[in-house]
Structure formats: C-alpha cells, structure tokens
Design an enzyme around this catalytic site. Structure first.
Site, mmCIF file in Angstrom:
data_model
loop_
_atom_site.group_PDB
_atom_site.id
_atom_site.type_symbol
_atom_site.label_atom_id
_atom_site.label_comp_id
_atom_site.label_asym_id
_atom_site.label_seq_id
_atom_site.Cartn_x
_atom_site.Cartn_y
_atom_site.Cartn_z
ATOM 1 N N HIS A 51 0.850 -1.186 0.000
ATOM 2 C CA HIS A 51 0.000 0.000 0.000
ATOM 3 C C HIS A 51 0.889 1.241 0.000
ATOM 4 C CE1 HIS A 51 0.560 -0.830 4.406
ATOM 5 N NE2 HIS A 51 0.940 0.424 4.330
HETATM 6 C C1 T46 Z 1 2.855 0.814 7.047
HETATM 7 C C2 T46 Z 1 3.569 -0.428 7.437
HETATM 8 C C3 T46 Z 1 5.026 -0.219 7.658
HETATM 9 C C4 T46 Z 1 -4.944 -0.177 12.916
HETATM 10 O O1 T46 Z 1 -6.115 -0.387 13.269
HETATM 11 N N1 T46 Z 1 -4.229 0.848 13.490
HETATM 12 C C5 T46 Z 1 -2.952 1.134 13.127
HETATM 13 O O2 T46 Z 1 -2.353 2.083 13.675
HETATM 14 C C6 T46 Z 1 -2.323 0.304 12.122
HETATM 15 C C7 T46 Z 1 -0.900 0.589 11.697
HETATM 16 C C8 T46 Z 1 -3.050 -0.707 11.558
HETATM 17 N N2 T46 Z 1 -4.339 -0.933 11.954
HETATM 18 C C9 T46 Z 1 -5.088 -2.064 11.343
HETATM 19 C C10 T46 Z 1 -5.396 -1.891 9.866
HETATM 20 C C11 T46 Z 1 -5.486 -3.307 9.368
HETATM 21 O O3 T46 Z 1 -6.778 -3.808 9.584
HETATM 22 O O4 T46 Z 1 -4.276 -3.244 11.420
HETATM 23 C C12 T46 Z 1 -4.517 -4.068 10.292
HETATM 24 C C13 T46 Z 1 -3.194 -4.417 9.626
HETATM 25 O O5 T46 Z 1 -2.653 -3.232 9.011
HETATM 26 P P1 T46 Z 1 -1.888 -3.280 7.627
HETATM 27 O O6 T46 Z 1 -2.402 -4.363 6.782
HETATM 28 O O7 T46 Z 1 -1.883 -1.903 7.058
HETATM 29 O O8 T46 Z 1 -0.400 -3.693 8.128
HETATM 30 P P2 T46 Z 1 0.976 -3.558 7.359
HETATM 31 O O9 T46 Z 1 1.998 -4.190 8.214
HETATM 32 O O10 T46 Z 1 0.859 -4.011 5.964
HETATM 33 O O11 T46 Z 1 1.254 -1.971 7.315
HETATM 34 C C14 T46 Z 1 1.595 -1.263 8.497
HETATM 35 C C15 T46 Z 1 0.919 0.107 8.479
HETATM 36 O O12 T46 Z 1 -0.484 -0.051 8.371
HETATM 37 C C16 T46 Z 1 1.404 0.946 7.328
HETATM 38 O O13 T46 Z 1 1.032 2.270 7.517
HETATM 39 O O14 T46 Z 1 3.409 1.654 6.369
HETATM 40 O O15 T46 Z 1 3.004 -1.075 8.567
#
Ligand code: T46
Length: 130
Positions: A51
């Site tokens: 993303h």
């Molecule tokens: C990024 C990389 C380095 C929340 O509810 N609150 C939060 O503060 C975060 C970070 C995530 N979430 C929820 C959103 C999704 O339902 O946690 C779930 C997993 O998030 P995501 O799929 O975006 O995880 P990553 O590891 O792919 O990405 C994260 C960050 O979201 C993103 O900003 O840059 O770490």
C-alpha cells in the site's frame, strides 16, 4: 516529491552494558510524531505492506532482526533498503508503495506523522499508479 532516505540515530552506551538509541522529533525525525506502533512475529513467508499513504510520513526502525523494505514511487522508480541496525531509521515520504519482508524474528518500530485513518491508505496498486 520527497525521497526516502536512511537516518543515523544517536547510539549511546558501550558493548559491556548495551545501548540506547533515540529518535526525537526535535532533532532527527523530519516530522512531528503522532503515533507509534510496532510489527512483530511476522513469518518470513509473509509480505506486509502493499500500500501507499496519501499524507502520512513515517520513520521505520528495525529494533530486532532484519527487514527488507522495497519502495516504489509513482514513476515506477524502485529502491530497496535492508534495515538490520537498531540505530538506523528509514524515512518514507507519502506516495511510496511499500513491501516489507521480515527475517530473524524482526520487530519493526514505526513512527508516524498521522493518527490511523484507513482513508489515508491506497491499497490498490493501479489506483496508486494513477
Ligand atoms: C505501514 C507499514 C510499515 C490499525 O487499526 N491501526 C494502526 O495504527 C495500524 C498501523 C493498523 N491498523 C489495522 C489496519 C489493518 O486492519 O491493522 C490491520 C493491519 O494493518 P496493515 O495491513 O496496514 O499492516 P501492514 O503491516 O501491511 O502496514 C503497516 C501500516 O499499516 C502501514 O502504515 O506503512 O506497517
């Protein structure tokens, strides 16, 4: 458009007692920190990220293990970073598509310029390119 770059963080201490590293908005973090989160226990077979952010700026620090971070801008220019030193941070500007691979039980500490908002995410690659 800003570019991603590595930031050397302060490293205080010595081998006998261990170290403290510091990320401080006033000195070595190029934005005001609104949110801190950490990612851990990610299997090596998993690729996280996929993303970009519309407005959020980030500093990623690998506090344990090793993390490969692949970043792509909207001109399809790709740069790769390997974080394996807790006194190094990677600054990621907005509008960079990121992929993260975790090795050696890595823990990723993420400093963010914004509160969490799903509105700020672009999760479709084609939408990102346009
Ligand atoms: C990024 C990389 C380095 C929340 O509810 N609150 C939060 O503060 C975060 C970070 C995530 N979430 C929820 C959103 C999704 O339902 O946690 C779930 C997993 O998030 P995501 O799929 O975006 O995880 P990553 O590891 O792919 O990405 C994260 C960050 O979201 C993103 O900003 O840059 O770490």
């Amino acid at each position: 458009m800003q570019e991603p770059y590595l930031i050397e963080l302060q490293k205080i201490g010595e081998e006998e007692i261990g170290y403290i590293s510091v990320a401080q908005a006033a000195s070595n973090v190029p934005f005001d920190i609104k949110r801190v989160y950490w990612i851990y226990q990610t299997p090596e077979t998993v690729e996280r990220g996929n993303h970009a952010h519309k407005n959020t700026l980030q500093l990623l620090i690998c506090v344990r293990g090793k993390i490969k971070i692949t970043l792509e801008n909207r001109h399809r220019k790709i740069v790769e970073f390997v974080l394996d030193d807790p006194n190094q941070g990677l600054f990621i500007p907005n509008y960079y598509w990121r992929k993260l691979n975790f090795f050696d039980e890595a823990i990723c500490l993420c400093l963010s310029s914004s509160d969490y908002s799903e509105e700020d995410y672009i999760r479709e690659y084609q939408e990102f390119l346009s």
